[in-house]
Design a protein around this motif. Structure first.
Motif, short mmCIF file in Angstrom:
data_model
loop_
_atom_site.label_atom_id
_atom_site.label_comp_id
_atom_site.label_asym_id
_atom_site.label_seq_id
_atom_site.Cartn_x
_atom_site.Cartn_y
_atom_site.Cartn_z
N PRO A 97 0.92 -1.29 -0.04
CA PRO A 97 -0.04 0.08 -0.05
C PRO A 97 0.93 1.12 -0.04
O PRO A 97 1.94 1.35 0.44
CB PRO A 97 -0.93 -0.08 1.35
N LYS A 98 0.28 2.33 -0.70
CA LYS A 98 0.81 3.56 -0.32
C LYS A 98 0.68 4.30 0.59
O LYS A 98 -0.72 4.30 0.99
CB LYS A 98 0.42 4.40 -1.85
N TRP A 99 1.49 4.92 1.39
CA TRP A 99 1.30 5.63 2.70
C TRP A 99 1.19 7.28 2.33
O TRP A 99 2.25 7.65 1.60
CB TRP A 99 2.62 5.42 3.51
N LEU A 100 -0.02 7.69 2.68
CA LEU A 100 -0.04 8.92 2.46
C LEU A 100 -0.45 9.82 3.71
O LEU A 100 -1.10 10.75 3.85
CB LEU A 100 -1.45 9.51 1.45
N GLY A 101 0.06 9.18 4.96
CA GLY A 101 -0.04 9.90 6.08
C GLY A 101 -0.93 9.60 7.17
O GLY A 101 -1.16 9.89 8.26
N LYS A 102 -2.18 8.56 6.58
CA LYS A 102 -3.12 8.27 7.48
C LYS A 102 -3.07 7.11 8.51
O LYS A 102 -3.46 7.17 9.41
CB LYS A 102 -4.27 8.15 6.49
N GLU A 103 -2.19 6.29 8.30
CA GLU A 103 -2.00 5.16 8.78
C GLU A 103 -0.87 5.47 9.87
O GLU A 103 0.09 5.98 9.56
CB GLU A 103 -1.41 4.03 7.79
N GLU A 104 -0.77 4.37 10.84
CA GLU A 104 0.45 4.61 11.88
C GLU A 104 1.36 3.72 11.17
O GLU A 104 1.33 2.82 10.48
CB GLU A 104 -0.22 3.97 13.03
N ILE A 105 2.73 4.31 11.44
CA ILE A 105 3.88 3.62 10.94
C ILE A 105 4.90 3.26 11.86
O ILE A 105 5.93 2.51 11.35
CB ILE A 105 4.52 4.54 9.56
N ALA A 106 4.75 3.39 12.96
CA ALA A 106 5.71 2.86 13.89
C ALA A 106 5.96 1.50 13.92
O ALA A 106 4.85 0.57 13.85
CB ALA A 106 4.97 3.34 15.30
N GLY A 107 7.32 1.09 13.96
CA GLY A 107 7.69 -0.28 13.68
C GLY A 107 7.49 -0.81 12.23
O GLY A 107 7.68 -2.03 12.05
N GLN A 108 7.02 -0.04 11.39
CA GLN A 108 6.68 -0.24 10.00
C GLN A 108 8.03 0.18 9.01
O GLN A 108 8.66 1.30 9.55
CB GLN A 108 5.67 0.05 9.51
#
Length: 613
Positions: free
Chosen positions: A337-348
């Motif tokens: 998936p493309k990240w555009l700021g909505k999802e949490e990314i800690a640990g990703q």
């Protein structure tokens, strides 16, 4: 196959006189007369009577083939022509058989027939033209072009061979040769609108805009009510910097055919060149009302919004670029998936990859530490000239150089670097500071300090042109000759200009007042080390401007009248770069007055300079 093509192919094989019995010959001649008069049934009856008298009368067999071809009975036509060829393998019979087979889609058979005909008469330009047509139908464009060109070597004024050659040369981007081919057509038929328009297209591609305009004006006299012709004339005026005049032609085209999207696009662009932003935005919204999925219109609207400071709308609309098939072809279409700021990314693990130019990467790399601050592990992919510069940015765990076959490490999400402002909801008030690049290595800076020598005068870096393939390069770049008035300022001038154009290379070699050290600027990291030794960088809108300003060097950026969206409107400063000053063209769209203003400012700065031991 159209009726005119069918008639043309058939009549090219019109049988001639034979040594048949007098009765068959006279009946055949009568058949020809009937065919010429459009009396198809009478022509057929005459041929049948001739063949009753002489079953092997070749001309009558061929005439039966012509009748069958003109009535759409292709299988019968093949049979009749084949019988005629068995009696007498005339070129005309072979031509008609090959033409018929081509129309039936039996391309290999048609090619074999024309090959046999050429063996019998190799100096026949018409046969080579027919051969080219079959090869083209087989999608063998390169061989078709050779065939058409051979026809022209036999008959240099063969119009059809010249036109088809021109089309194929245009497709291969061999525009100068294509112009010559279309000129052959126009020499014979000056009112040939199709050849005129194709020659105009070639002139545009070669940036010969005066020729482009001349051909478009001629086309408009031939087809004054054709909206596309009016559109092209407007486009030619825009290319020549005459956007205000162009608007009348776009409006005429739209009056002839309202809602024509291509014309609306061109009108919107012309309005942007005139800095009529609100009107341009209205045009792009009109296109989107007609075609809601028109990515190009949404993309252009985004740039208007960004230039006017509406970052919230602009960043979102700019994502339309991913719906444009020719945009950033090197950026992989990932399954993740493309990240555009909505999802949490800690640990990703998040892959950040470049999707546009060098300058864009430098400007928006400021977001990389912010991604890491959210707990994401950042893998960065950039082109090799940027790798060493960006590898040291805070928060970048791994920096890879892009190659077409790059094997990327495992990652959870990805984000194009130009989408980071959207991901962080950037507004004019929340632009991250330009302090994200690590300082250049002290040893490299020391090497450049030593090489530049005693710092007794102002050191000025110069860049006057960008990538020639960039869409707006004709407006943002200037020749070195335009910059020469700066050289009478009491300063040391250092060229930072990579990829010299031929005229600039020759002129630079004659300038004792500019030191050219670019052969040793192996990448952006090395350029950064040199820039750290300079007092001011004077540049056009290119990657050097972003690098110098990111390093905090005083950076004077010379901008065209219709400047890039990132420089906003009516400002001589930039919220992206506190150390930058903007020197804009006025409505005259010339760099000479800009250089004169820069020269005045530079002279004052040089006069106030204090030497450094």
């Amino acid at each position: 196959m159209s009726r005119s093509d069918r008639n043309k192919g058939a009549m090219s094989a019109k049988p001639g006189p034979t040594a048949a019995a007098p009765l068959s010959a006279s009946l055949y001649e009568a058949g020809l007369q009937h065919l010429g008069g459009g009396r198809m049934l009478d022509a057929q009856m005459s041929c049948e009577q001739a063949l009753a008298a002489d079953p092997n009368h070749a001309d009558s067999l061929a005439l039966m083939g012509i009748i069958a071809l003109q009535t759409g009975q292709h299988d019968h036509a093949v049979a009749w022509f084949s019988r005629a060829i068995r009696q007498s393998p005339k070129i005309d019979y072979l031509t008609s058989l090959g033409f018929t087979l081509k129309q039936m889609g039996r391309l290999d058979d048609a090619l074999a027939v024309f090959d046999k005909a050429i063996q019998l008469k190799p100096d026949d330009a018409e046969l080579w033209k027919h051969m080219g047509g079959v090869l083209l139908a087989q999608n063998r464009s390169a061989e078709a072009l050779l065939s058409y060109q051979h026809a022209l070597s036999i008959n240099p004024v063969h119009r059809e061979a010249a036109f088809q050659s021109g089309l194929l040369l245009h497709g291969e981007q061999r525009y100068q040769e294509a112009v010559q081919a279309f000129t052959v057509c126009l020499t014979q038929q000056p009112d040939d609108l199709q050849s005129l328009q194709m020659r105009a297209r070639c002139a545009r591609q070669m940036k010969r805009y005066d020729d482009y305009l001349a051909d478009c004006q001629r086309a408009q006299t031939l087809a004054p009510t054709d909206p596309l012709v009016c559109n092209n004339l407007g486009d030619a005026l825009v290319c020549l910097g005459r956007s205000a005049e162009a608007l009348a032609w776009f409006d005429k085209a739209l009056a002839l055919r309202p809602g024509l999207v291509d014309v609306l696009h061109n009108k919107g662009f012309a309005l942007l060149q005139l800095l009529r932003f609100e009107e341009a935005a209205a045009i792009y919204r009109e296109i989107l009302a007609i075609e809601p999925d028109n990515a190009k219109a949404e993309w252009q609207l985004a740039h208007v919004e960004l230039q006017c400071g509406d970052y919230e709308a602009g960043w979102a609309h700019r994502e339309a670029r991913w719906k444009m098939p020719d945009f950033s072809p090197d950026y992989p279409r990932f399954a993740q998936p493309k990240w555009l700021g909505k999802e949490e990314i800690a640990g990703q693990t998040i892959l950040i990859e470049e999707d546009e130019g060098f300058g864009d990467n430098i400007q928006f790399a400021r977001y990389l530490p912010m991604v890491a601050a959210r707990g994401g592990k950042v893998i960065l992919v950039v082109r090799e000239p940027l790798q060493r510069l960006m590898a040291g940015i805070d928060g970048v765990s791994q920096c890879l150089a892009f190659t077409p076959d790059l094997q990327r490490p495992a990652f959870d999400m990805h984000c194009p670097i130009m989408s980071l402002p959207l991901a962080f909801g950037t507004t004019l008030a929340t632009i991250p500071p330009a302090d994200y690049l690590p300082p250049p290595p002290a040893d490299r800076v020391a090497v450049w300090e030593q090489r530049l020598g005693w710092h007794d005068r102002l050191r000025v870096g110069l860049v006057w042109s960008g990538n020639p393939h960039q869409a707006n390069d004709g407006n943002r770049s200037m020749p070195l000759s335009t910059l020469l008035p700066l050289l009478d300022v009491e300063a040391d001038f250092i060229s930072l200009q990579k990829e010299l154009r031929p005229a600039d290379k020759a002129l630079l070699a004659q300038q004792s007042g500019i030191r050219d050290v670019t052969a040793d600027l192996s990448d952006f990291a090395e350029t950064a080390a040199l820039m750290s030794c300079l007092d001011v960088v004077v540049t056009v809108c290119t990657s050097a401007a972003h690098l110098a300003a990111t390093l905090g060097r005083p950076t004077w950026i010379m901008l065209p009248y219709a400047a890039d969206w990132r420089w906003l409107r009516d400002r001589d400063d930039s919220p992206w770069y506190p150390s930058a000053r903007l020197f804009r063209q006025d409505a005259g769209c010339r760099f000479e007055p800009v250089v004169a203003r820069v020269r005045g400012e530079l002279a004052a700065k040089a006069a106030a300079f204090t030497p450094t031991p």
